[in-house]
Design a protein around this motif. Sequence first.
Motif, short mmCIF file in Angstrom:
data_model
loop_
_atom_site.label_atom_id
_atom_site.label_comp_id
_atom_site.label_asym_id
_atom_site.label_seq_id
_atom_site.Cartn_x
_atom_site.Cartn_y
_atom_site.Cartn_z
N LYS A 156 0.83 -1.21 0.00
CA LYS A 156 0.00 0.00 0.00
C LYS A 156 0.86 1.26 0.00
O LYS A 156 0.54 2.24 -0.66
CB LYS A 156 -0.92 0.00 1.22
CG LYS A 156 -2.13 -0.91 1.08
CD LYS A 156 -3.04 -0.79 2.29
CE LYS A 156 -4.29 -1.64 2.14
NZ LYS A 156 -5.18 -1.52 3.32
N GLN A 175 2.08 1.79 -3.47
CA GLN A 175 0.99 2.27 -4.33
C GLN A 175 0.70 3.75 -4.09
O GLN A 175 0.37 4.49 -5.02
CB GLN A 175 -0.26 1.42 -4.10
CG GLN A 175 -0.13 -0.01 -4.63
CD GLN A 175 -1.28 -0.89 -4.22
OE1 GLN A 175 -2.05 -0.57 -3.30
NE2 GLN A 175 -1.43 -2.02 -4.88
N GLU A 176 0.82 4.18 -2.84
CA GLU A 176 0.62 5.61 -2.54
C GLU A 176 1.80 6.44 -3.07
O GLU A 176 1.61 7.56 -3.54
CB GLU A 176 0.49 5.80 -1.02
CG GLU A 176 -0.81 5.23 -0.46
CD GLU A 176 -0.87 5.31 1.05
OE1 GLU A 176 0.12 5.82 1.65
OE2 GLU A 176 -1.87 4.86 1.64
N LYS A 177 3.00 5.86 -2.99
CA LYS A 177 4.19 6.57 -3.47
C LYS A 177 4.14 6.74 -4.99
O LYS A 177 4.52 7.78 -5.51
CB LYS A 177 5.45 5.79 -3.07
CG LYS A 177 6.75 6.42 -3.53
CD LYS A 177 7.95 5.57 -3.08
CE LYS A 177 9.26 6.16 -3.58
NZ LYS A 177 10.42 5.33 -3.17
N TYR A 178 3.67 5.71 -5.69
CA TYR A 178 3.59 5.76 -7.15
C TYR A 178 2.11 5.76 -7.54
O TYR A 178 1.62 4.85 -8.21
CB TYR A 178 4.30 4.55 -7.77
CG TYR A 178 5.77 4.48 -7.44
CD1 TYR A 178 6.69 5.27 -8.12
CD2 TYR A 178 6.25 3.61 -6.46
CE1 TYR A 178 8.06 5.21 -7.82
CE2 TYR A 178 7.60 3.54 -6.15
CZ TYR A 178 8.49 4.34 -6.83
OH TYR A 178 9.83 4.28 -6.54
N SER A 179 1.40 6.76 -7.13
CA SER A 179 -0.05 6.82 -7.36
C SER A 179 -0.41 7.35 -8.75
O SER A 179 -1.55 7.22 -9.19
CB SER A 179 -0.72 7.70 -6.30
OG SER A 179 -0.14 9.00 -6.31
N SER A 180 0.54 7.95 -9.43
CA SER A 180 0.26 8.50 -10.75
C SER A 180 -0.03 7.38 -11.74
O SER A 180 0.47 6.26 -11.60
CB SER A 180 1.46 9.32 -11.24
OG SER A 180 1.21 9.82 -12.55
N LYS A 181 -0.83 7.68 -12.76
CA LYS A 181 -1.26 6.66 -13.72
C LYS A 181 -0.42 6.63 -15.00
O LYS A 181 -0.72 5.85 -15.90
CB LYS A 181 -2.73 6.89 -14.11
CG LYS A 181 -3.71 6.84 -12.94
CD LYS A 181 -3.73 5.47 -12.28
CE LYS A 181 -4.75 5.41 -11.15
NZ LYS A 181 -4.75 4.10 -10.48
N THR A 191 5.52 5.87 -14.20
CA THR A 191 5.26 5.62 -12.79
C THR A 191 4.77 4.20 -12.55
O THR A 191 5.17 3.54 -11.59
CB THR A 191 4.19 6.61 -12.26
OG1 THR A 191 4.63 7.94 -12.50
CG2 THR A 191 3.96 6.42 -10.77
N ARG A 192 3.90 3.71 -13.46
CA ARG A 192 3.40 2.34 -13.32
C ARG A 192 4.54 1.34 -13.47
O ARG A 192 4.57 0.30 -12.79
CB ARG A 192 2.32 2.05 -14.38
CG ARG A 192 1.14 3.02 -14.40
CD ARG A 192 0.54 3.26 -13.04
NE ARG A 192 -0.08 2.07 -12.47
CZ ARG A 192 -0.58 2.00 -11.25
NH1 ARG A 192 -0.49 3.04 -10.45
NH2 ARG A 192 -1.15 0.90 -10.83
N LEU A 221 6.47 1.35 -10.25
CA LEU A 221 5.70 0.63 -9.23
C LEU A 221 5.88 -0.88 -9.39
O LEU A 221 6.11 -1.61 -8.41
CB LEU A 221 4.22 0.99 -9.32
CG LEU A 221 3.27 0.21 -8.41
CD1 LEU A 221 3.62 0.42 -6.94
CD2 LEU A 221 1.81 0.61 -8.67
#
Length: 281
Positions: free
Chosen positions: A102, A105-111, A115-116, A119
């Motif tokens: 989690k 996921q918060e650190k790399y929240s960009s779509k 970034t994905r 992640l």
Amino acid sequence: MARLKKWYQIIGWFPLLLAILALVGIVTANHSYSAPIAGSGIWGTFVAFFIRSILGVASWFNTSYGLGIVIFTIFVRFLVLPLMVYQMDSMKKMQGMQDEIKALQEKYSSKDTETRTLLAQEQQALYKEHGVSPFASMLPLLVQMPVLIALYQGIHNSPVLRSGSFLWLNLGQSDPYIILPVLAALFTFGSSFLSTMANPQQNGFTKVLPFVFPFIIFFTSLALPSAVSLYWVVSNLFQMIQTFFLQNPFKMRAERKAARELEKAKARKVRKATRSKKKKR
């Protein structure tokens, strides 16, 4: 060699012993049936091996093809037991990693794609650090699906199995009293429900699954020959018992509750010590 040693430490000697005995039983049953069964190509040879093994086991029980399917199913379940133990171990480790996942996921929240990708790389590194394979849950399914397909084809390719009977069943036809579909659905629900109870991290999808799968199994079993439904009933009953012993949700919940109480007790001690220091000042 190091990886094999690690797998052995996770699985243990007893499931491996049961798997070896099951393999010996399947091979012995195959050689117990002397009549030739034709099979062309790799898949046809596998189906023929499958049919001979069931008929071989049946020959041990006065040619009871239903018992042959039951015992053969247990052999198959013992054969994949090491994979199931490995799967359960991976699931427990995954559950313990939920907070870290989690956080990533918060650190790399960009779509965006970059970034994905970052992640995915971070998650993969995290899995490697904890010795977890996110695909471990697929291993037992990948092993069992060919067995189920081969059983279905074997029944249609073997006049002997297709004409066999067991209790009230004609193995080549669907259950006229719908008992097997109901049992298959109930045991599927029991297994899925126990597994879901053991998982503290649940969303709407995982909460619904234990109620969806049984309906799928039930309606599918209505159209299947009784021999396939019988395999499903025995396999899912075994799965339910196995889930209880390998992933006992009641024990796991008690352990998590005890861990939470321990954390609370530690926090109370810290607060008490802090207050005592302030008073002394």
